[in-house]
Scaffold this active site. Structure first.
Site, PDB file in Angstrom:
ATOM      1  N   HIS A 150       0.851  -1.159   0.189  1.00  0.00           N
ATOM      2  CA  HIS A 150      -0.060   0.024  -0.033  1.00  0.00           C
ATOM      3  C   HIS A 150       0.833   1.236  -0.102  1.00  0.00           C
ATOM      4  O   HIS A 150       1.791   1.600   0.944  1.00  0.00           O
ATOM      5  CB  HIS A 150      -0.956   0.126   1.391  1.00  0.00           C
ATOM      6  CG  HIS A 150      -1.867   1.277   1.454  1.00  0.00           C
ATOM      7  ND1 HIS A 150      -2.715   1.454   0.624  1.00  0.00           N
ATOM      8  CD2 HIS A 150      -1.581   2.198   2.268  1.00  0.00           C
ATOM      9  CE1 HIS A 150      -3.107   2.704   0.897  1.00  0.00           C
ATOM     10  NE2 HIS A 150      -2.649   3.180   2.019  1.00  0.00           N
TER      11      HIS A 150
ATOM     12  N   GLY B  12       3.338   5.000   4.180  1.00  0.00           N
ATOM     13  CA  GLY B  12       2.671   5.911   5.261  1.00  0.00           C
ATOM     14  C   GLY B  12       1.176   5.441   5.439  1.00  0.00           C
ATOM     15  O   GLY B  12       0.431   4.658   4.759  1.00  0.00           O
ATOM     16  N   GLU B  13       0.469   5.746   6.516  1.00  0.00           N
ATOM     17  CA  GLU B  13      -0.861   5.506   6.789  1.00  0.00           C
ATOM     18  C   GLU B  13      -1.634   6.167   5.712  1.00  0.00           C
ATOM     19  O   GLU B  13      -1.312   7.084   5.457  1.00  0.00           O
ATOM     20  CB  GLU B  13      -1.307   5.950   8.331  1.00  0.00           C
ATOM     21  CG  GLU B  13      -0.427   5.166   9.333  1.00  0.00           C
ATOM     22  CD  GLU B  13      -0.769   6.107  10.796  1.00  0.00           C
ATOM     23  OE1 GLU B  13      -1.438   6.605  10.894  1.00  0.00           O
ATOM     24  OE2 GLU B  13      -0.279   5.211  11.928  1.00  0.00           O
ATOM     25  N   SER B  14      -2.819   5.608   5.684  1.00  0.00           N
ATOM     26  CA  SER B  14      -3.910   6.389   4.813  1.00  0.00           C
ATOM     27  C   SER B  14      -4.153   7.440   5.272  1.00  0.00           C
ATOM     28  O   SER B  14      -4.434   7.897   6.361  1.00  0.00           O
ATOM     29  CB  SER B  14      -5.145   5.346   4.740  1.00  0.00           C
ATOM     30  OG  SER B  14      -6.003   5.717   3.998  1.00  0.00           O
TER      31      SER B  14
ATOM     32  N   GLY C 282      -0.758  11.640   3.352  1.00  0.00           N
ATOM     33  CA  GLY C 282      -0.441  12.765   2.236  1.00  0.00           C
ATOM     34  C   GLY C 282       0.628  12.155   1.193  1.00  0.00           C
ATOM     35  O   GLY C 282       1.238  12.888   0.392  1.00  0.00           O
ATOM     36  N   LYS C 283       0.520  10.892   1.083  1.00  0.00           N
ATOM     37  CA  LYS C 283       1.535  10.286  -0.254  1.00  0.00           C
ATOM     38  C   LYS C 283       0.977  10.862  -1.643  1.00  0.00           C
ATOM     39  O   LYS C 283       1.858  11.051  -2.275  1.00  0.00           O
ATOM     40  CB  LYS C 283       1.214   8.764   0.177  1.00  0.00           C
ATOM     41  CG  LYS C 283       1.650   8.053   1.312  1.00  0.00           C
ATOM     42  CD  LYS C 283       1.627   6.668   1.196  1.00  0.00           C
ATOM     43  CE  LYS C 283       0.308   5.955   0.960  1.00  0.00           C
ATOM     44  NZ  LYS C 283      -0.591   6.388   2.402  1.00  0.00           N
TER      45      LYS C 283
ATOM     46  N   ASP D 153      -1.522   4.063  -4.667  1.00  0.00           N
ATOM     47  CA  ASP D 153      -2.328   3.505  -3.489  1.00  0.00           C
ATOM     48  C   ASP D 153      -1.939   1.927  -3.509  1.00  0.00           C
ATOM     49  O   ASP D 153      -1.723   1.223  -2.395  1.00  0.00           O
ATOM     50  CB  ASP D 153      -3.742   3.675  -3.913  1.00  0.00           C
ATOM     51  CG  ASP D 153      -4.539   3.070  -2.642  1.00  0.00           C
ATOM     52  OD1 ASP D 153      -4.234   3.537  -1.334  1.00  0.00           O
ATOM     53  OD2 ASP D 153      -5.625   2.347  -2.851  1.00  0.00           O
TER      54      ASP D 153
ATOM     55  N   ARG E 197      18.747  13.315  12.524  1.00  0.00           N
ATOM     56  CA  ARG E 197      19.350  14.984  12.177  1.00  0.00           C
ATOM     57  C   ARG E 197      20.810  14.955  11.493  1.00  0.00           C
ATOM     58  O   ARG E 197      20.950  15.958  11.185  1.00  0.00           O
ATOM     59  CB  ARG E 197      19.491  15.422  13.608  1.00  0.00           C
ATOM     60  CG  ARG E 197      18.294  15.645  14.482  1.00  0.00           C
ATOM     61  CD  ARG E 197      18.511  16.354  15.689  1.00  0.00           C
ATOM     62  NE  ARG E 197      19.282  17.585  15.656  1.00  0.00           N
ATOM     63  CZ  ARG E 197      19.806  18.212  16.621  1.00  0.00           C
ATOM     64  NH1 ARG E 197      19.636  17.669  17.933  1.00  0.00           N
ATOM     65  NH2 ARG E 197      20.499  19.437  16.550  1.00  0.00           N
TER      66      ARG E 197
END
Length: 347
Positions: A175, A190-192, A195-196, A214, A280
């Site tokens: 996904h 990244g999670e649904s 902002g992908k 997706d 960093r």
């Protein structure tokens, strides 16, 4: 990099510290390894590419190919069947057809029937040659697909082996969104709702290409090449929350869409939270395991005001520099070490 404080006293930088083993995260626990494909699947996938047509035995197109290489049955035509590749497609070139044509019909039938009895998945005749009438008769009788290609044997073998290698390759799905940015295949995870797709859209506006949105299909080609693609039915389409489905090619041009791309870098988006640990320096190596292949991982925290597309673009450039042998974090680390341990002054 932030400049607060003295960089020499920054414990995150750890000047001179030997690089640790990269942290590895596995992404493809449900990977599938293809054991067999049907002759029908092979034929339909490569009909135009391999210039093939069906001559006989169409009822046997659902027979299964068990190995991802071709077999030249030259020795089998002489009656020698030790190590005969019966699970492979059989390729008859000019030599095999000439040999059969020189045999009497009765002898030819005896020789070929031994091969057909081995439950072979199919036969391909190359160079645009015509199968002998006996081959056609036995193909119909044993329901073995008999195909004909206009390609030379060597060219056909190379192209067909490449195609079979792709068909038999271990595969999985993820996904995420796959983008071709500066020649680098970037897989956004990244999670649904993190902002992908919005980030991918911003990258497309800057001239990069969409491979899949997706849902990314991943194939392992060879030993260490990961090839990502999208579903055929949804290729070139993206979902933008609040707007709906958009056609990328229609809006940005055909060059904004690619059929497939290698996966060279993974960028994972995570929601920012107070006190979270963010890299960093870039000295800490991270990788993800996809179908047994390790791919560099960059983790980016999503928070208001951050230009995620720009950060991904910079991550791609940094990755390209590392691949060419230059690592900014290591270079700065080396400079700090030289400053902290200057060479002794000459007497």
């Amino acid at each position: 990099m932030e400049t607060e404080g003295d960089p020499q006293n920054d414990p995150a930088l750890a000047p001179g510290q030997a690089p640790a083993e990269p942290q590895v995260i596995s992404l493809t626990t449900g990977a599938k390894r293809v054991q067999k494909i049907s002759v029908r699947e092979f034929f339909e996938a490569a009909r135009s590419r391999l210039q093939m047509e069906i001559v006989a035995g169409e009822d046997g197109l659902d027979k299964e190919i068990g190995e991802k290489s071709l077999n030249r049955p030259a020795l089998a035509l002489t009656g020698y069947f030790k190590h005969f590749g019966s699970r492979r497609l059989q390729l008859f070139g000019a030599g095999e057809i000439s040999y059969l044509s020189d045999l009497r019909t009765e002898t030819q039938k005896v020789v070929l029937e031994e091969i057909f009895r081995k439950n072979i998945p199919g036969i391909i005749v190359s160079r645009g040659l015509y199968p002998t009438p006996t081959m056609v008769e036995l193909a119909e009788s044993y329901k073995v697909p008999l195909l004909r290609s206009r390609m030379k044997s060597k060219d056909f073998s190379a192209e067909a082996t490449l195609l079979l290698d792709q068909k038999f390759a271990p595969r999985s799905n993820l996904h995420g969104t796959l983008i071709d940015a500066r020649g680098v295949g970037v897989l956004l995870l990244g999670e649904s709702g993190v902002g992908k797709s919005e980030c991918a859209l911003a990258l497309i506006e800057r001239g990069y290409s969409l491979v899949a949105d997706d849902y990314v299909l991943v194939n392992l080609v060879g030993e260490n090449s990961l090839i990502g693609t999208g579903k055929e039915v949804s290729r070139g389409f993206m979902e933008c929350r609040g707007i709906g489905i958009i056609d990328v090619a229609s809006m940005f041009g055909i060059r904004a869409v690619r059929r497939e791309k290698s996966i060279d870098l993974v960028v994972s988006f995570v929601h920012w939270r107070e006190g979270m640990d963010e890299d960093r320096t870039g000295l800490e190596l991270r990788e993800v395991d996809i179908l047994g292949v390790r791919v560099p991982l960059v983790e980016l925290a999503v928070r208001p005001g951050r230009d995620m597309a720009r950060l991904v673009e910079v991550a791609v450039m940094a990755h390209s520099l590392r691949k060419s042998g230059y690592d900014a974090a290591r270079d700065l680390d080396a400079r700090l070490m030289r400053m902290m341990n200057p060479p002794p002054a000459e007497a």
